[in-house]
Structures are given as C-alpha cells and as structure tokens.
Design a protein around this motif. Structure first.
Motif, PDB file in Angstrom:
ATOM      1  N   VAL A   1       1.060   4.179   9.082  1.00 44.12           N
ATOM      2  CA  VAL A   1       0.038   3.612   9.119  1.00 44.12           C
ATOM      3  C   VAL A   1      -0.055   2.796  10.668  1.00 44.12           C
ATOM      4  N   ALA A   2       0.565   3.240  11.477  1.00 45.29           N
ATOM      5  CA  ALA A   2       0.686   2.638  12.711  1.00 45.29           C
ATOM      6  C   ALA A   2      -0.608   2.713  13.403  1.00 45.29           C
ATOM      7  N   ASN A   3      -1.523   3.629  13.156  1.00 36.60           N
ATOM      8  CA  ASN A   3      -2.887   3.806  13.688  1.00 36.60           C
ATOM      9  C   ASN A   3      -4.202   3.367  12.906  1.00 36.60           C
ATOM     10  N   VAL A   4      -3.473   2.679  11.656  1.00 37.75           N
ATOM     11  CA  VAL A   4      -4.457   2.334  10.661  1.00 37.75           C
ATOM     12  C   VAL A   4      -4.860   0.816  11.052  1.00 37.75           C
ATOM     13  N   ASP A   5      -6.300   0.333  10.951  1.00 30.23           N
ATOM     14  CA  ASP A   5      -6.725  -0.722  11.207  1.00 30.23           C
ATOM     15  C   ASP A   5      -6.489  -1.752   9.962  1.00 30.23           C
ATOM     16  N   GLY A   6      -6.092  -3.031  10.068  1.00 28.93           N
ATOM     17  CA  GLY A   6      -5.624  -4.060   9.185  1.00 28.93           C
ATOM     18  C   GLY A   6      -6.778  -3.904   7.877  1.00 28.93           C
TER      19      GLY A   6
ATOM     20  N   ILE B   1      10.419   4.542   5.752  1.00 26.75           N
ATOM     21  CA  ILE B   1       9.207   4.243   6.269  1.00 26.75           C
ATOM     22  C   ILE B   1       8.795   2.803   6.193  1.00 26.75           C
ATOM     23  N   THR B   2       7.984   2.390   7.269  1.00 26.77           N
ATOM     24  CA  THR B   2       7.718   1.118   7.457  1.00 26.77           C
ATOM     25  C   THR B   2       6.124   0.794   7.378  1.00 26.77           C
ATOM     26  N   GLY B   3       5.455  -0.090   7.278  1.00 33.37           N
ATOM     27  CA  GLY B   3       4.108  -0.579   7.213  1.00 33.37           C
ATOM     28  C   GLY B   3       3.702  -1.318   8.659  1.00 33.37           C
TER      29      GLY B   3
ATOM     30  N   ALA C   1       0.912  -1.256   0.025  1.00 36.93           N
ATOM     31  CA  ALA C   1       0.077  -0.038   0.063  1.00 36.93           C
ATOM     32  C   ALA C   1       0.918   1.142   0.056  1.00 36.93           C
ATOM     33  N   LEU C   2       2.027   1.201   0.683  1.00 37.49           N
ATOM     34  CA  LEU C   2       2.749   2.472   0.815  1.00 37.49           C
ATOM     35  C   LEU C   2       3.330   2.560  -0.790  1.00 37.49           C
ATOM     36  N   ILE C   3       3.700   1.720  -1.588  1.00 35.19           N
ATOM     37  CA  ILE C   3       4.299   1.734  -2.749  1.00 35.19           C
ATOM     38  C   ILE C   3       3.077   2.662  -3.777  1.00 35.19           C
ATOM     39  N   GLU C   4       1.775   2.381  -3.206  1.00 32.71           N
ATOM     40  CA  GLU C   4       0.672   2.725  -4.157  1.00 32.71           C
ATOM     41  C   GLU C   4       0.643   4.195  -3.672  1.00 32.71           C
ATOM     42  N   TYR C   5       0.749   4.502  -2.405  1.00 31.52           N
ATOM     43  CA  TYR C   5       0.760   5.904  -1.766  1.00 31.52           C
ATOM     44  C   TYR C   5       2.098   6.742  -2.500  1.00 31.52           C
ATOM     45  N   ALA C   6       3.187   6.265  -2.617  1.00 29.50           N
ATOM     46  CA  ALA C   6       4.165   6.732  -3.188  1.00 29.50           C
ATOM     47  C   ALA C   6       4.032   7.222  -4.656  1.00 29.50           C
ATOM     48  N   LYS C   7       3.170   6.336  -5.376  1.00 33.81           N
ATOM     49  CA  LYS C   7       2.876   6.771  -6.748  1.00 33.81           C
ATOM     50  C   LYS C   7       1.910   7.679  -6.644  1.00 33.81           C
ATOM     51  N   LEU C   8       1.076   7.956  -5.838  1.00 36.06           N
ATOM     52  CA  LEU C   8      -0.082   8.810  -5.947  1.00 36.06           C
ATOM     53  C   LEU C   8       0.478   9.970  -5.536  1.00 36.06           C
ATOM     54  N   THR C   9       1.712  10.235  -5.029  1.00 36.81           N
ATOM     55  CA  THR C   9       2.353  11.620  -4.523  1.00 36.81           C
ATOM     56  C   THR C   9       2.645  12.092  -6.044  1.00 36.81           C
TER      57      THR C   9
END
Length: 369
Positions: free
Chosen positions: A162-167, A122-124, A31-39
C-alpha cells in the motif's frame, strides 16, 4: 501484528518457515489481514508485545482474533534485557536519550528473531505516512535492515503493497469491509505505538507528530523500518576525494558505549601488538554502506553481549582517505569487513561469512578465543 501465508506442508513451506509475513501495527496493517482473508489462503498472525502498549491495542488484538477466528502468537522482548535497561536507566530513559535503545530491546530484536523464519515480510507502510522517512519507499525491496530464512545480506524481501495508496482510501476500505480497528483512532490517535511514546494529534498536524514528539520530527522510525532514514535532507552526498574514489558523508553508525571507536593510530597500534592482552573484534565500515547499516543492530547487540567478557568490540571507519590503508593492511575488499585480532596472534583473522547475525558472529569469536 504479522500475517503468515502458509504454503504446502513440506519442509520448506510449513508453519514454522512461512514464505511471507505481514507486519501489522496500524489501520493499514489491519487492512492487510482483511486482504489476506480475501485471498482464501490459510494464514496465521503474530504480534510484537512490547509490554508498553495501550489497553485499547490489546483489545484490538482480542477483536482481531474473534473476528477472523485465529489465535495471535505474541513475540516478547527478552526479560533479562528489559530488566537490565530499566534497572540501569529507569522506566522512561527514552525521554532523555532517545527512543532507539528502548525500541531496540522491546521491538527490533524480537522482530529480528521472528523474521529469521521468513523469506519475505509485508508491511502497511504508505508514502504519505511520513514525508520525512517514507516518501521514497518502493513497493518491493530487499530488506536493508533484517535477514531472512537463509541468512546474509539480501535474504529477506520486504513488500509494501500500500506504499502508493492514500490514507483516506485505506479508511474507505476498512469501513466498507467492517474491519475491526483500534478505538484510539476515534480519540485522535493516528499512528499508534507504545503508550508512553504515542499521543493524539491536533487538526492539521501530520499523523507522525504523535510519535516521539520530543525528538527530531524528520527521523521518526523505531528501528523496524530504519532503512527508510535515507531522506533527501540526509541522503549521502557523494563527492570525490583526493584518491579519486567516491566518498559519502552520512551520519555515523555503530553508536554504542560497548563499541570502541578506533582512530587510525589506534588500529595501527593494534596491528603492531604481538601479544595483545585481550582479543579485539573490529568492523571496517562506511556509514553510507547499506550492508553496514543492515548489520548495525546485530553488531551493537553482540558488543553488549560481549561486554565484560574479556573481548573488546570496536569499529574503524575505513572509507575515504583511510581506504587505501585498509586495503593494504587490513584485508579490506568490501564493506563491511570484520576482523578478529586474537590475543596471541599478530595477523588479524577475517570473518569469512556473509551471515552477520549475532549467533553467527558469536560462533566465529568463540571458535577463535
């Protein structure tokens, strides 16, 4: 895998010195790669290849490359270190003596090399991934275990967005964006690592129960996030000793057959020797000290490199009732303090730098041999 955001093309922000690196291993990290793409900013990806990954994980790497039009750079363990481990202990020693040694060779050291070129990673990680070790992770922190571009304690920032994000919310995002994921997830695998150390979980089991299932269920970290193992049930319990100073009781560190554990009489004898048969490198430490914990992997690796070289590597726990002695006789001002007892000099020489990586410590030792 990791994502590097590329800054301006200058000396400090080129592709070899990324300002941010994203650790990617599970669904959250894809998901972080997708977020990186969206930037809309250019990024590159690299991954740890331990040599023990599932075929489905390698297939995921291929899918990610094709989906995002990128080429993944792979970080491999040192072949000689893997060979030494396998020859001396076999292919599956971790089932008998714990996974930490294998993970240190195959994962931690390659990651340490990769992070040397970064200012932040940055970690997931999510808090609900592992209530035993991740329940208290912050969104942003100073990395307690690794060093960054400029070296020394505090040189690397660790971001867990995403520390506070639910799975469940992560998976909703992945499905909505049609992001490629590891096909093992559909087979009951939730937390995925190396093939021999990962298995699917049953309904009702927590996701981390599929990792290192033969070990303590409350300490399931491979070393990449070792700083998380400061749980409520093992957090240092601080009291006051007879000298009025704070003393913490925590699990010991620098555990290795290559490191001599010096007692008070042992280090006193070392101090008195005027003509030592061999030099001694000794760390004065407190197991609860985060800076001592951060240099543990480097010091253990250094000890293994120096094994058989004629230089002894040792540790001396210098907190609590030993602290006044260490301050008076061993130049202790803060933890950790590193001393070299040369072969023909009575007074130990104090390591002067805050850089505690293997190369810096080795250069110090070699300059005084």
């Amino acid at each position: 895998m990791y994502v590097l955001y590329h800054g301006p093309k200058d000396k400090e922000h080129d592709c070899t010195h990324g300002t941010k690196g994203v650790y990617l291993n599970g669904a959250e990290d894809v998901a972080l790669i997708e977020y990186a793409k969206l930037t809309g900013r250019p990024f590159s990806v690299f991954s740890l290849d331990t040599g023990r990954l599932n075929p489905e994980t390698y297939e995921l790497f291929d899918k990610v490359e094709k989906h995002y039009g990128i080429h993944i750079e792979y970080m491999f363990p040192e072949a000689s270190e893997v060979q030494d481990l396998v020859r001396s202990k076999g292919l599956f020693s971790f089932y008998e003596d714990g996974h930490q040694e294998c993970c240190r060779v195959r994962k931690v050291r390659p990651l340490r090399r990769a992070l040397k070129g970064l200012k932040a990673w940055i970690t997931g990680q999510r808090k609900d991934q592992s209530p035993g070790t991740r329940a208290s992770i912050p969104v942003v922190q100073v990395d307690p275990s690794f060093e960054g571009l400029h070296g020394g304690a505090g040189s690397l920032i660790k971001w867990n967005p995403v520390a506070n994000v639910d799975g469940k919310d992560i998976w909703t995002f992945l499905r909505t964006m049609d992001v490629p994921v590891n096909t093992l997830h559909a087979q009951g695998y939730v937390s995925i690592g190396c093939e021999p150390c990962t298995r699917p979980v049953l309904p009702g089991q927590h996701e981390r129960e599929g990792r290192w299932w033969w070990e303590d269920a409350t300490a399931k970290e491979c070393g990449l996030h070792k700083g998380n193992i400061d749980r409520e049930d093992q957090a240092p319990k601080v009291g006051v000793n007879g000298n009025g100073s704070a003393e913490a009781r925590a699990p010991d560190i620098f555990q290795s057959q290559a490191i001599v554990n010096l007692t008070r009489p042992g280090i006193e004898n070392l101090l008195r020797l005027e003509n030592r048969a061999e030099p001694w490198l000794t760390v004065l430490y407190a197991p609860w000290c985060p800076y001592c914990q951060a240099m543990e992997a480097s010091y253990v690796e250094l000890a293994e490199k120096l094994s058989g070289s004629g230089i002894k590597v040792a540790k001396f726990r210098a907190d609590g009732e030993q602290k006044p002695f260490a301050q008076a006789e061993l130049q202790l001002q803060s933890f950790p303090t590193i001393l070299l007892f040369p072969g023909r000099t009575v007074k130990p020489i104090k390591y002067p730098s805050e850089k505690r990586d293997v190369q810096s410590l080795l250069a110090f030792v070699n300059s005084l041999r």
